[in-house]
Design a protein around this motif. Structure first.
Motif, PDB file in Angstrom:
ATOM      1  N   SER A 104      -7.817  -5.170  -3.233  1.00  0.00           N
ATOM      2  CA  SER A 104      -7.750  -3.705  -3.158  1.00  0.00           C
ATOM      3  C   SER A 104      -6.489  -3.282  -2.415  1.00  0.00           C
ATOM      4  O   SER A 104      -5.816  -2.324  -2.815  1.00  0.00           O
ATOM      5  CB  SER A 104      -8.984  -3.146  -2.447  1.00  0.00           C
ATOM      6  OG  SER A 104     -10.133  -3.391  -3.199  1.00  0.00           O
ATOM      7  N   ALA A 105      -6.178  -4.005  -1.356  1.00  0.00           N
ATOM      8  CA  ALA A 105      -4.968  -3.687  -0.582  1.00  0.00           C
ATOM      9  C   ALA A 105      -3.716  -3.917  -1.421  1.00  0.00           C
ATOM     10  O   ALA A 105      -2.765  -3.133  -1.367  1.00  0.00           O
ATOM     11  CB  ALA A 105      -4.922  -4.524   0.695  1.00  0.00           C
ATOM     12  N   ARG A 126      -3.449  -1.120  -3.964  1.00  0.00           N
ATOM     13  CA  ARG A 126      -3.013   0.110  -3.287  1.00  0.00           C
ATOM     14  C   ARG A 126      -1.520   0.040  -2.991  1.00  0.00           C
ATOM     15  O   ARG A 126      -0.787   1.016  -3.140  1.00  0.00           O
ATOM     16  CB  ARG A 126      -3.811   0.295  -1.989  1.00  0.00           C
ATOM     17  CG  ARG A 126      -3.516   1.581  -1.252  1.00  0.00           C
ATOM     18  CD  ARG A 126      -4.126   2.760  -1.974  1.00  0.00           C
ATOM     19  NE  ARG A 126      -3.055   3.683  -2.329  1.00  0.00           N
ATOM     20  CZ  ARG A 126      -3.195   4.691  -3.151  1.00  0.00           C
ATOM     21  NH1 ARG A 126      -4.337   4.936  -3.734  1.00  0.00           N
ATOM     22  NH2 ARG A 126      -2.186   5.480  -3.428  1.00  0.00           N
ATOM     23  N   ALA A 127      -1.049  -1.129  -2.578  1.00  0.00           N
ATOM     24  CA  ALA A 127       0.378  -1.302  -2.284  1.00  0.00           C
ATOM     25  C   ALA A 127       1.206  -1.120  -3.553  1.00  0.00           C
ATOM     26  O   ALA A 127       2.293  -0.519  -3.516  1.00  0.00           O
ATOM     27  CB  ALA A 127       0.629  -2.675  -1.669  1.00  0.00           C
ATOM     28  N   VAL A 147       0.413   0.771  -6.153  1.00  0.00           N
ATOM     29  CA  VAL A 147       0.399   2.209  -6.439  1.00  0.00           C
ATOM     30  C   VAL A 147       1.355   2.949  -5.509  1.00  0.00           C
ATOM     31  O   VAL A 147       2.134   3.801  -5.953  1.00  0.00           O
ATOM     32  CB  VAL A 147      -1.047   2.766  -6.324  1.00  0.00           C
ATOM     33  CG1 VAL A 147      -1.046   4.284  -6.251  1.00  0.00           C
ATOM     34  CG2 VAL A 147      -1.885   2.293  -7.500  1.00  0.00           C
ATOM     35  N   ASP A 148       1.321   2.615  -4.246  1.00  0.00           N
ATOM     36  CA  ASP A 148       2.206   3.277  -3.279  1.00  0.00           C
ATOM     37  C   ASP A 148       3.677   3.002  -3.587  1.00  0.00           C
ATOM     38  O   ASP A 148       4.510   3.906  -3.531  1.00  0.00           O
ATOM     39  CB  ASP A 148       1.878   2.832  -1.850  1.00  0.00           C
ATOM     40  CG  ASP A 148       0.545   3.388  -1.356  1.00  0.00           C
ATOM     41  OD1 ASP A 148       0.010   4.337  -1.976  1.00  0.00           O
ATOM     42  OD2 ASP A 148       0.030   2.846  -0.351  1.00  0.00           O
ATOM     43  N   SER A 151       4.656   4.939  -6.739  1.00  0.00           N
ATOM     44  CA  SER A 151       4.767   6.375  -6.414  1.00  0.00           C
ATOM     45  C   SER A 151       6.053   6.666  -5.653  1.00  0.00           C
ATOM     46  O   SER A 151       6.729   7.666  -5.924  1.00  0.00           O
ATOM     47  CB  SER A 151       3.564   6.825  -5.578  1.00  0.00           C
ATOM     48  OG  SER A 151       2.380   6.735  -6.316  1.00  0.00           O
ATOM     49  N   GLU A 203      -7.400   0.162  -8.841  1.00  0.00           N
ATOM     50  CA  GLU A 203      -6.812   1.320  -8.175  1.00  0.00           C
ATOM     51  C   GLU A 203      -6.174   2.229  -9.213  1.00  0.00           C
ATOM     52  O   GLU A 203      -5.620   1.758 -10.210  1.00  0.00           O
ATOM     53  CB  GLU A 203      -5.747   0.846  -7.180  1.00  0.00           C
ATOM     54  CG  GLU A 203      -5.172   1.911  -6.293  1.00  0.00           C
ATOM     55  CD  GLU A 203      -6.128   2.424  -5.233  1.00  0.00           C
ATOM     56  OE1 GLU A 203      -6.271   3.657  -5.103  1.00  0.00           O
ATOM     57  OE2 GLU A 203      -6.737   1.601  -4.529  1.00  0.00           O
ATOM     58  N   SER A 204      -6.239   3.539  -8.975  1.00  0.00           N
ATOM     59  CA  SER A 204      -5.529   4.493  -9.823  1.00  0.00           C
ATOM     60  C   SER A 204      -5.062   5.654  -8.958  1.00  0.00           C
ATOM     61  O   SER A 204      -5.608   5.901  -7.876  1.00  0.00           O
ATOM     62  CB  SER A 204      -6.425   4.993 -10.962  1.00  0.00           C
ATOM     63  OG  SER A 204      -7.510   5.737 -10.459  1.00  0.00           O
ATOM     64  N   HIS A 205      -4.058   6.326  -9.455  1.00  0.00           N
ATOM     65  CA  HIS A 205      -3.492   7.447  -8.707  1.00  0.00           C
ATOM     66  C   HIS A 205      -2.680   8.315  -9.657  1.00  0.00           C
ATOM     67  O   HIS A 205      -1.967   7.802 -10.520  1.00  0.00           O
ATOM     68  CB  HIS A 205      -2.576   6.930  -7.586  1.00  0.00           C
ATOM     69  CG  HIS A 205      -1.845   8.017  -6.864  1.00  0.00           C
ATOM     70  ND1 HIS A 205      -2.470   8.857  -5.971  1.00  0.00           N
ATOM     71  CD2 HIS A 205      -0.553   8.401  -6.917  1.00  0.00           C
ATOM     72  CE1 HIS A 205      -1.574   9.714  -5.495  1.00  0.00           C
ATOM     73  NE2 HIS A 205      -0.411   9.453  -6.054  1.00  0.00           N
TER      74      HIS A 205
END
Length: 174
Positions: free
Chosen positions: A43-44, A47-48, A50-51, A54, A77-79
């Motif tokens: 998950s981390a 998230r990394a 995605v970040d 972005s 993860e989604s964003h």
């Protein structure tokens, strides 16, 4: 020496003896060969990714939506950045699934479909539009990243490079 047992049946007064090898004896595989280690995007890690994507999009004045899948096609993860289209996350997810299934950039799959070389993605419910990459670490596909909007594959590659820096990675696997 293999142990062979027999099964006895009577078929209309005729005795039939059939040698049978038990399934356990026939397929004894050492435990080490019966399993394999699979890398999983945490998950981390998702998230990394995605970040990082972005941040790349923001730096390049682009608006994107991102979906990260694990090796089994599960959304980790989604964003969607502010201002992304209403269908952007769905599009990113479809692209990521296509990249994962075909184990290549969706821009490559798109070229195969457009040239007529391989039309399978069109009837397999895939979305072979540019914008997604499989994520390969140490020669193993560990997931995929789909990006909707702007330069999706560049954004995904920048994120993969940033998160997995120093590890042998590749965005494609054949």
């Amino acid at each position: 020496m293999k142990k062979i047992s027999t099964i006895s049946m009577t078929i209309v007064g005729l005795a039939l003896w059939v040698p049978v090898q038990s399934h356990a004896q026939a397929s004894s595989v050492p435990a080490k060969q019966a399993t394999r280690d699979i890398k999983v995007i945490s998950s981390a890690g998702a998230r990394a990714l995605v970040d990082a994507c972005s941040a790349w999009a923001q730096q390049n004045k682009q608006t994107v939506a991102i979906a990260v899948l694990d090796w089994g096609g599960n959304l980790v993860e989604s964003h969607a950045m502010e201002g992304a289209a209403m269908n952007a996350i769905d599009t990113a997810l479809l692209k990521a699934k296509s990249a994962l299934r075909w184990r290549r950039a969706t821009s490559e799959t798109n070229k195969m479909v457009r040239s007529g070389e391989n039309l399978a993605p069109t009837f397999m419910r895939d979305f072979p539009q540019p914008g997604a990459l499989p994520i390969t670490v140490d020669g193993q596909v560990v997931g995929a990243m789909g990006v909707s909007g702007a330069d999706g594959e560049k954004c995904a590659q920048a994120a993969i490079d940033a998160v997995f820096k120093g590890q042998p990675t590749s965005s494609t696997s054949r």
